[in-house]
Write an enzyme that holds these catalytic residues in place. Structure first.
Site, mmCIF file in Angstrom:
data_model
loop_
_atom_site.group_PDB
_atom_site.id
_atom_site.type_symbol
_atom_site.label_atom_id
_atom_site.label_comp_id
_atom_site.label_asym_id
_atom_site.label_seq_id
_atom_site.Cartn_x
_atom_site.Cartn_y
_atom_site.Cartn_z
ATOM 1 N N SER A 4 1.115 -1.364 0.079
ATOM 2 C CA SER A 4 0.243 -0.297 0.096
ATOM 3 C C SER A 4 0.267 1.293 -0.170
ATOM 4 O O SER A 4 1.797 1.514 1.117
ATOM 5 C CB SER A 4 -0.944 0.592 1.249
ATOM 6 N N ASP B 285 -4.718 3.464 -1.794
ATOM 7 C CA ASP B 285 -5.353 3.930 -0.149
ATOM 8 C C ASP B 285 -6.173 5.279 -0.580
ATOM 9 O O ASP B 285 -5.361 6.085 -0.006
ATOM 10 C CB ASP B 285 -5.084 3.761 1.339
ATOM 11 N N MET C 7 -8.721 8.068 0.771
ATOM 12 C CA MET C 7 -9.627 8.521 2.220
ATOM 13 C C MET C 7 -10.104 10.136 1.823
ATOM 14 O O MET C 7 -9.800 11.229 1.089
ATOM 15 C CB MET C 7 -8.084 8.759 3.099
ATOM 16 N N HIS D 128 -8.986 1.482 -3.173
ATOM 17 C CA HIS D 128 -9.112 1.004 -2.445
ATOM 18 C C HIS D 128 -10.090 2.060 -1.961
ATOM 19 O O HIS D 128 -9.212 3.035 -1.810
ATOM 20 C CB HIS D 128 -8.560 0.613 -1.475
ATOM 21 N N MET E 164 -12.488 4.565 0.846
ATOM 22 C CA MET E 164 -12.379 4.890 2.077
ATOM 23 C C MET E 164 -13.146 5.998 2.199
ATOM 24 O O MET E 164 -13.068 7.477 2.151
ATOM 25 C CB MET E 164 -11.575 4.859 2.647
ATOM 26 N N GLY F 132 -8.814 3.903 7.353
ATOM 27 C CA GLY F 132 -7.929 5.227 7.765
ATOM 28 C C GLY F 132 -6.530 5.375 8.115
ATOM 29 O O GLY F 132 -6.449 5.975 7.531
ATOM 30 N N GLY G 257 -2.294 3.534 8.252
ATOM 31 C CA GLY G 257 -1.245 1.946 8.159
ATOM 32 C C GLY G 257 -1.039 2.279 9.337
ATOM 33 O O GLY G 257 -0.883 2.651 10.239
ATOM 34 N N GLY G 258 -0.403 0.888 9.458
ATOM 35 C CA GLY G 258 0.804 0.452 10.963
ATOM 36 C C GLY G 258 -0.565 0.137 11.856
ATOM 37 O O GLY G 258 0.505 0.014 13.225
ATOM 38 N N GLY H 84 -4.807 -5.091 6.366
ATOM 39 C CA GLY H 84 -4.719 -4.307 7.149
ATOM 40 C C GLY H 84 -3.188 -4.939 8.234
ATOM 41 O O GLY H 84 -3.623 -5.933 8.658
ATOM 42 N N GLY H 85 -2.565 -4.579 8.538
ATOM 43 C CA GLY H 85 -1.659 -5.130 9.678
ATOM 44 C C GLY H 85 -0.813 -6.978 8.696
ATOM 45 O O GLY H 85 -0.620 -7.160 9.796
ATOM 46 N N SER I 273 2.528 -0.858 5.830
ATOM 47 C CA SER I 273 4.872 -0.817 6.665
ATOM 48 C C SER I 273 4.954 -2.089 6.386
ATOM 49 O O SER I 273 6.366 -2.212 6.621
ATOM 50 C CB SER I 273 3.708 -0.155 8.126
HETATM 51 C C1 DX5 Z 1 -5.955 1.271 5.888
HETATM 52 C C2 DX5 Z 1 -6.389 0.852 4.760
HETATM 53 C C3 DX5 Z 1 -4.920 -0.538 4.076
HETATM 54 C C4 DX5 Z 1 -3.298 0.263 5.007
HETATM 55 C C5 DX5 Z 1 -2.324 -1.253 5.440
HETATM 56 O O1 DX5 Z 1 -7.439 1.885 5.765
HETATM 57 O O2 DX5 Z 1 -6.749 0.652 3.854
HETATM 58 O O3 DX5 Z 1 -4.446 -0.392 2.901
HETATM 59 O O4 DX5 Z 1 -2.945 1.272 4.629
HETATM 60 O O5 DX5 Z 1 -1.850 -0.581 5.809
HETATM 61 P P1 DX5 Z 1 -0.502 -1.581 6.572
HETATM 62 O O6 DX5 Z 1 0.170 -2.621 6.510
HETATM 63 O O7 DX5 Z 1 0.669 -1.157 7.561
HETATM 64 O O8 DX5 Z 1 -1.819 -1.899 7.910
HETATM 65 ZN ZN ZN Z 2 -6.428 -0.533 1.949
#
Ligand code: DX5
Ligand code: ZN
Length: 214
Positions: A7, A34, A36, A65, A67, A141, A143-144, A175-176, A197
């Site tokens: 991402s 991403d 947003m 993606h 959001m 919302g 990362g990390g 996510g994660g 991340s």
């Molecule tokens: C969160 C995003 C994810 C995020 C993933 O809202 O949709 O794609 O960037 O980042 P990591 O892998 O660090 O959770």
């Molecule tokens: Zn995403």
């Protein structure tokens, strides 16, 4: 083999063109973008102009993606900007079927997202119409964040229905995700994982990517 979609939310926003070229250099498969809007999620990233700009820097698939609130108003523009996949959160839309149809009419792959705080039921009526089921393992919302393993139950449900009904949709976990939990993601039915991340912050990003392509 699982495809890895780093991402760019975790990339250096001052050098985004370079970031997508690094994603290719690291041997990853897809670029996860991403978007947003600060309304559906409490964060703001980028929109169609960024996708259009990045299209020129890579031949890899752009997995967009959304959001955002009322995604049906913008899905066509993201397709025109060069997206290969467009996914959105159904509870944020007032016309899910219309948005899915619009994406398909542009020859782009469509998908729906189940946020961490949402039940699987919100996507169930549309499973025969999608190319991707995106299961969030963090609350959308940022990362990390830490991986929420209990959300994998929704991926398993999606996988069971896919097998039972002969659907072909990809299951993407977002996510994660990291090499430490890739095995449970695969076991839950993932065909693609998003990794922000765990790739961009890794000592050796190429090794992190490879460790998740299992
Ligand atoms: C969160 C995003 C994810 C995020 C993933 O809202 O949709 O794609 O960037 O980042 P990591 O892998 O660090 O959770
Ligand atoms: Zn995403």
């Amino acid at each position: 083999m699982i495809k890895v979609a780093p991402s760019i939310l975790s990339a250096d926003f001052g050098k985004m063109g370079e970031a997508v070229q690094l994603i290719e250099k690291w041997g990853a498969d897809i670029v996860h973008c991403d978007v947003m809007d600060g309304v559906y999620v409490p964060n703001i990233t980028f929109g169609m102009p960024m996708v259009k700009a990045l299209r020129k820097y890579t031949t890899q698939e752009l997995d967009v993606h959304l959001m955002i609130t009322r995604p049906e108003k913008y899905v066509g523009q993201f397709c025109d900007a060069g997206a290969d996949w467009v996914t959105f959160h159904p509870e944020a839309s007032e016309d899910v079927e219309g948005a899915l149809a619009k994406i398909k009419s542009k020859g782009v792959k469509c998908g729906l997202v189940v946020n961490a705080d949402q039940p699987f039921d919100i996507v169930e009526p549309y499973l025969d119409k999608i190319d991707m089921l995106l299961i969030m393992t963090v609350q959308a919302g940022f990362g990390g964040q830490s991986f929420k393993e209990d959300c994998l139950e929704k991926a398993r449900r999606g996988y069971e229905i896919k097998k039972a009904k002969g659907y072909k949709y990809d299951i993407e976990i977002d996510g994660g995700v990291s090499p430490s939990n890739i095995a449970v993601c695969k076991e839950a039915g993932a065909t693609i994982v998003v990794a922000g991340s765990s790739v961009f912050k890794a000592e050796d990003p190429a090794a992190a990517v490879k460790a998740m392509q299992i």
